[in-house]
Design an enzyme around this catalytic site. Structure first.
Site, mmCIF file in Angstrom:
data_model
loop_
_atom_site.group_PDB
_atom_site.id
_atom_site.type_symbol
_atom_site.label_atom_id
_atom_site.label_comp_id
_atom_site.label_asym_id
_atom_site.label_seq_id
_atom_site.Cartn_x
_atom_site.Cartn_y
_atom_site.Cartn_z
ATOM 1 N N GLU A 163 -47.354 79.082 14.902
ATOM 2 C CA GLU A 163 -48.690 78.450 14.245
ATOM 3 C C GLU A 163 -47.765 77.393 13.532
ATOM 4 O O GLU A 163 -47.878 75.886 13.162
ATOM 5 C CB GLU A 163 -49.368 78.649 13.073
ATOM 6 N N CYS A 197 -53.903 88.645 21.951
ATOM 7 C CA CYS A 197 -54.054 87.362 21.449
ATOM 8 C C CYS A 197 -53.707 85.822 21.818
ATOM 9 O O CYS A 197 -53.025 85.860 22.870
ATOM 10 C CB CYS A 197 -52.794 87.521 20.142
ATOM 11 N N THR A 198 -55.126 84.885 20.947
ATOM 12 C CA THR A 198 -54.818 83.711 22.145
ATOM 13 C C THR A 198 -53.734 82.976 21.930
ATOM 14 O O THR A 198 -53.363 81.795 22.349
ATOM 15 C CB THR A 198 -56.031 83.076 22.083
ATOM 16 N N HIS A 199 -53.097 83.187 20.915
ATOM 17 C CA HIS A 199 -51.733 82.268 20.429
ATOM 18 C C HIS A 199 -50.504 82.782 21.562
ATOM 19 O O HIS A 199 -49.368 82.145 21.447
ATOM 20 C CB HIS A 199 -51.446 82.558 18.810
HETATM 21 N N1 DGL Z 1 -55.389 83.986 18.065
HETATM 22 C C1 DGL Z 1 -56.178 85.035 16.965
HETATM 23 C C2 DGL Z 1 -55.890 85.292 17.752
HETATM 24 O O1 DGL Z 1 -56.012 85.822 19.378
HETATM 25 C C3 DGL Z 1 -55.512 85.271 16.333
HETATM 26 C C4 DGL Z 1 -53.995 85.192 15.526
HETATM 27 C C5 DGL Z 1 -54.547 85.244 13.657
HETATM 28 O O2 DGL Z 1 -55.171 84.110 13.016
HETATM 29 O O3 DGL Z 1 -53.215 85.670 13.206
HETATM 30 O O4 DGL Z 1 -55.819 87.479 17.521
#
Ligand code: DGL
Length: 279
Positions: A163, A197-199
């Site tokens: 982020e 996690c999509t990040h």
């Molecule tokens: N992108 C999110 C996921 O897939 C969450 C990241 C977060 O806000 O901690 O879990």
């Protein structure tokens, strides 16, 4: 029952921040003619360290916002929200809306592919604290494939690094090595690792470099997009509602310029964003 009368019905894609863009990117490739609205709750990210009740409350607010924008179908492109809010929304909150309003998550489509990929039947999961503590992945995997052993490690530093656009830094190298080592110290038979996690796809190159040889890394975008495509083919009544003008709107709960700048890095193209107030 709440109806909306808007003629445009884009598919809603929701994430706590930028991570869901990795899923949207793949959806755009598989379903290029569809309209989408992306909503990033950047003002309240990260969700990964928040309690069940808070993730549920925030996710519901965003889903209902997207419904009010005309979306019939919303994808929680966030594992934390899928793990902590999806079931309650499906079982409780959707009753307030017409039956064409649906919400889907990213965990189930991912679970369906890992069983075909793992030979050793030992699967690793890297995710947020929320996703790991929810046990959603082992529960879902073992429901379908009781022989698979799932071992998880939470990676709380990865979302803040991404982020804050620090995912190419030396600091990121350190934290990638740290969490991967932690995972394999718990189970060295793992041959398939889920980026839960999509990040995390933004760290995929760094992660691949430190994985033991032969271990497969599973990013979710492609599988989630494929599963959405099949879902729309099975549910033609819902597909008929989806508007198809190849338009995408980007909404954020934080500053729109900051969002547009970061999103352009995720998507490799320039985008315009709008700031929204949820209430
Ligand atoms: N992108 C999110 C996921 O897939 C969450 C990241 C977060 O806000 O901690 O879990």
């Amino acid at each position: 029952m709440v109806e909306n009368h808007l003629s445009s019905a884009p598919i809603g894609v929701f994430d706590s921040g930028y991570g869901g863009l990795t899923i949207l990117n793949e959806m755009k490739k598989k379903l290029p003619e569809y309209d989408f609205i992306y909503l990033g709750d950047n003002a309240r990210t990260p969700y990964g360290t928040r309690s069940f009740d808070v993730v549920y409350e925030y996710t519901l607010q965003c889903v209902e916002y997207l419904f009010r924008q005309g979306c019939r179908l919303v994808i929680l492109a966030c594992n934390t929200a899928s793990a902590k809010a999806l079931r309650s929304i499906q079982q409780i909150d959707l009753k307030k809306w017409t039956p064409e309003h649906r919400v889907l998550g990213v965990i189930r489509p991912t679970v369906e592919v890992v069983a075909d990929l793992t030979q050793s039947r030992h699967v690793g999961l890297l995710g947020t604290i929320g996703t790991v503590q929810s046990q959603s992945y082992p529960l879902e995997i073992n429901k379908l494939y009781p022989d698979i052993v799932v071992t998880a490690t939470a990676c709380p530093m990865w979302v803040p690094l991404i982020e804050n656009q620090e995912y190419n830094s030396l600091g990121a190298d350190y934290f990638v090595q740290k969490y991967v080592d932690e995972l394999f110290s718990k189970d060295d038979k793992i041959d398939t690792v889920i980026l839960g996690c999509t990040h995390y796809p933004l760290l995929a190159d760094k992660i691949s470099k430190v994985l033991p040889k032969g271990v497969m890394l599973v990013s979710q975008g492609e599988y989630v997009a494929e599963s959405l495509k099949k879902y729309l083919m099975r549910h033609t009544e819902l597909d008929a509602y989806c508007s198809k003008n190849a338009k995408i709107r980007y909404l954020t709960t934080e500053n729109e310029e900051r969002f547009a700048q970061s999103a352009s890095i995720f998507l490799q193209e320039k985008v315009r964003a709008e700031r929204i107030l949820l209430k």
